[in-house]
Design an enzyme around this catalytic site. Structure first.
Site, mmCIF file in Angstrom:
data_model
loop_
_atom_site.group_PDB
_atom_site.id
_atom_site.type_symbol
_atom_site.label_atom_id
_atom_site.label_comp_id
_atom_site.label_asym_id
_atom_site.label_seq_id
_atom_site.Cartn_x
_atom_site.Cartn_y
_atom_site.Cartn_z
ATOM 1 N N GLU A 1 -0.615 4.702 -0.408
ATOM 2 C CA GLU A 1 -1.374 5.902 -0.495
ATOM 3 C C GLU A 1 -0.582 7.363 -0.171
ATOM 4 O OE1 GLU A 1 -4.860 5.833 1.821
ATOM 5 O OE2 GLU A 1 -5.976 4.309 0.476
ATOM 6 N N THR B 1 -2.920 7.992 -21.155
ATOM 7 C CA THR B 1 -2.788 6.474 -20.761
ATOM 8 C C THR B 1 -1.455 6.333 -21.145
ATOM 9 O OG1 THR B 1 -2.979 5.667 -23.176
ATOM 10 C CG2 THR B 1 -4.883 5.816 -21.534
ATOM 11 N N ASP C 1 -5.890 15.584 -23.251
ATOM 12 C CA ASP C 1 -6.023 14.167 -23.176
ATOM 13 C C ASP C 1 -5.309 13.529 -24.386
ATOM 14 O OD1 ASP C 1 -6.613 11.570 -22.854
ATOM 15 O OD2 ASP C 1 -8.649 11.834 -22.467
ATOM 16 N N ARG D 1 -0.425 -1.070 -18.894
ATOM 17 C CA ARG D 1 -1.874 -0.634 -18.859
ATOM 18 C C ARG D 1 -1.987 0.480 -17.605
ATOM 19 N NH1 ARG D 1 -6.096 -1.577 -21.328
ATOM 20 N NH2 ARG D 1 -5.116 -2.786 -22.599
ATOM 21 N N TYR E 1 1.152 -1.335 0.051
ATOM 22 C CA TYR E 1 0.245 -0.064 -0.125
ATOM 23 C C TYR E 1 0.799 1.175 -0.074
ATOM 24 C CZ TYR E 1 -4.895 -0.297 -0.070
ATOM 25 O OH TYR E 1 -6.228 -0.313 -0.427
ATOM 26 N N LYS F 1 -1.344 2.904 -24.884
ATOM 27 C CA LYS F 1 -1.448 2.922 -26.131
ATOM 28 C C LYS F 1 -0.228 3.053 -27.130
ATOM 29 C CE LYS F 1 -6.291 4.064 -24.835
ATOM 30 N NZ LYS F 1 -7.539 5.145 -25.031
HETATM 31 C C1 LIG Z 1 -8.433 5.120 -24.170
HETATM 32 C C2 LIG Z 1 -8.801 6.934 -23.755
HETATM 33 C C3 LIG Z 1 -9.001 7.027 -22.452
HETATM 34 C C4 LIG Z 1 -9.316 6.055 -21.319
HETATM 35 O O1 LIG Z 1 -7.983 5.256 -21.196
HETATM 36 P P1 LIG Z 1 -8.591 3.875 -20.069
HETATM 37 O O2 LIG Z 1 -7.126 3.486 -19.880
HETATM 38 O O3 LIG Z 1 -9.378 2.924 -20.815
HETATM 39 O O4 LIG Z 1 -9.208 4.272 -18.924
HETATM 40 C C5 LIG Z 1 -9.268 8.343 -21.958
HETATM 41 N N1 LIG Z 1 -9.220 9.500 -23.038
HETATM 42 C C6 LIG Z 1 -8.976 8.973 -24.428
HETATM 43 C C7 LIG Z 1 -8.783 10.176 -25.136
HETATM 44 C C8 LIG Z 1 -8.793 7.731 -24.681
HETATM 45 O O5 LIG Z 1 -8.540 7.627 -25.916
#
Ligand SMILES: *Cc1c(COP(=O)(O)O)cnc(C)c1O
Length: 478
Positions: free
Chosen positions: A66, A270, A241, A279, A64, A273
């Protein structure tokens, strides 16, 4: 490091798991086999390195932690501190950010951390100020009520879902759509491109607290300098994002006006990707928001995942190596080769092409819905996903688009020639598939007809395309 070491590591791990629950070991081995066999064109997926994968399977999972580095709610976090600090340092260096927060468990969680930080920083609420100053005993029930009312209902302007925006940018199926009063900007119906004058108009009219840029299905670059100017002109916080395209930022394909980091107040992403890590999620920001961002856990996040932070540190170290820039450039070259191959064969592409890692085919040109196209391709060994196109007449379930992306196949080593062959296979399946009918004989948006011989032949050709490019060549489980 020898290839033998990687095989031994994964083999031994499976042997240990098999001793307790053999079905889990079998499923893990089967997943590798499936991934090796499929022509994966899912734009949001990739293959993390063996080092990244192996960094996750250990006793950091037991801990843990936090709080943040040097400010923990739990004792004995010195080793977690080491990996969290390393991951953050690699992230800051890689992206040129002054602050990095590497705890979010996913992209959605990273966005929640960012939303909280922005609300805490920006909402004009005396009750919130007292709460932030930890003068909570001075707050009455009425103050708390006012605080809750003021935190909700703030305004967010983001890209519309059918133009490629993401659920977490204020849309109803996500909590952001329930917390925020959201309005969205779309794309120009003629070109499919973001029309910055329209974004500017919407911002002036709506006066959002947060302007969000970023997407999961827009096949073009975004000019973040212009977006920041729009945000500044209405006093909005500018959030990007970059979940999908973080690898292209890391690999310096997106620079200058197209690099979000110098232009945004806060950037979320993320890590799994195009960035090709484990992940997870991450937040980058300047000093103004750093303190609020660091409150992510326990404000909105559950306990951090130290084993994943260790893997983030490994993956970010990999992304700082020169060959990652080469990888990022090949992702885009491959997407362009795929787009050119499809266009030459008569496909319709949203915006007419791509300048990032993804291509959006408007399959209504083939007389199909996205759902029919997705299934027919899957029958033929080609893994994609259906996606809305701008002003989609088939809605978000059936859709009219197929989104394809190149980060995963580029990791395997496929290049322009294989992308052209892939375009041929996709075009063959889509042009040979016809819409089916429901039980009442009415046209169906889900059913389709594809000669199994075509599916089989394409499947075989797809498998042949992959043969020279083995996935995880260093890993032999036999
Ligand atoms: C994939 C994605 C997310 C979410 O990611 P997770 O890891 O699945 O929660 C958020 N914003 C955008 C623009 C994404 O393409």
């Amino acid at each position: 490091m020898s290839r033998n070491a990687e095989s031994t590591a994964f083999r031994s791990a499976l042997e240990v798991v098999r001793g307790v629950e053999p079905r889990v070991a079998d499923a893990i081995a089967a997943e590798l086999a499936d991934q090796r066999e499929s022509l994966k064109l899912i734009a949001s997926e990739n293959y993390a390195s063996p080092a990244t994968l192996l960094a996750m399977g250990n006793w950091f999972s037991d801990k843990y932690a936090e709080g943040t580095v040097g400010r923990r709610f739990y004792a004995g976090c010195q080793n977690v501190d080491t990996v969290e600090a390393l991951a953050a340092e690699h992230a800051r260096e890689l992206f040129g950010a002054s602050h990095a927060y590497v705890q979010p468990h996913s992209g959605i969680d990273a966005n929640l951390v960012a939303f909280w930080a922005i609300l805490a920083d920006r909402v004009e609420s005396p009750a919130l100020r007292k709460a932030q100053a930890r003068q909570v005993n001075d707050l009455t029930e009425a103050d708390w009520f006012a605080l809750r009312r003021e935190l909700g209902n703030q305004r967010m302007l983001g890209m519309s879902l059918d133009a490629g925006g993401h659920l977490t940018h204020g849309f109803r199926p996500n909590i952001s759509g329930k917390m925020f009063d959201q309005r969205s900007y779309g794309t120009d119906p003629a070109t499919g491109l973001i029309d910055y004058d329209r974004v500017d108009e919407a911002a002036r009219e709506f006066k959002p607290l947060i302007l969000v840029a970023g997407y999961s299905a827009y096949p073009r670059k975004v000019n973040f300098r212009i977006m920041r100017e729009i945000a500044d002109s209405v006093g909005a916080t500018f959030m990007v994002d970059m979940a999908h395209f973080a690898g292209l930022v890391a690999g310096k394909v997106f620079t200058g006006d197209f690099d979000p980091v110098p232009h945004a107040h806060i950037v979320t992403t993320t890590t799994h990707k195009s960035l090709r890590g484990p992940r997870g999620g991450m937040v980058l920001c300047g000093p103004e928001l750093a303190d609020q961002v660091d409150r992510g856990c326990p404000m909105v996040l559950g306990g951090p995942l130290p084993h994943v932070m260790a893997a983030k540190a490994v993956a970010l170290a990999e992304a700082r190596r020169p060959d990652f820039a080469d990888y990022a450039q090949r992702i885009v070259d491959n997407a362009q080769a795929l787009a050119d191959g499809l266009l030459r064969r008569g496909a319709t592409l949203v915006t007419g092409g791509t300048d990032n890692h993804l291509v959006l085919i408007d399959v209504s040109g083939y007389g199909l819905t996205g759902r029919q196209a997705e299934q027919a391709l899957l029958d033929s060994g080609i893994v994609t996903n259906r996606n809305s196109v701008p002003q989609d007449p088939n809605g978000a379930w059936y859709t009219s688009g197929i989104r394809i992306g190149t980060p995963a196949l580029t990791t395997r080593g496929l290049g322009a020639a294989e992308m052209d062959a892939t375009a041929e296979l996709i075009h063959t399946v889509l042009s040979q598939t016809t819409p089916g009918t429901g039980p009442d004989g009415a046209p169906s948006k889900a059913k389709y007809v594809l000669d199994p011989a075509v599916a089989e032949s394409v499947g075989k050709q797809a498998a042949d395309l992959l043969t020279p490019f083995p996935l995880y060549p260093s890993v032999d489980l036999a």
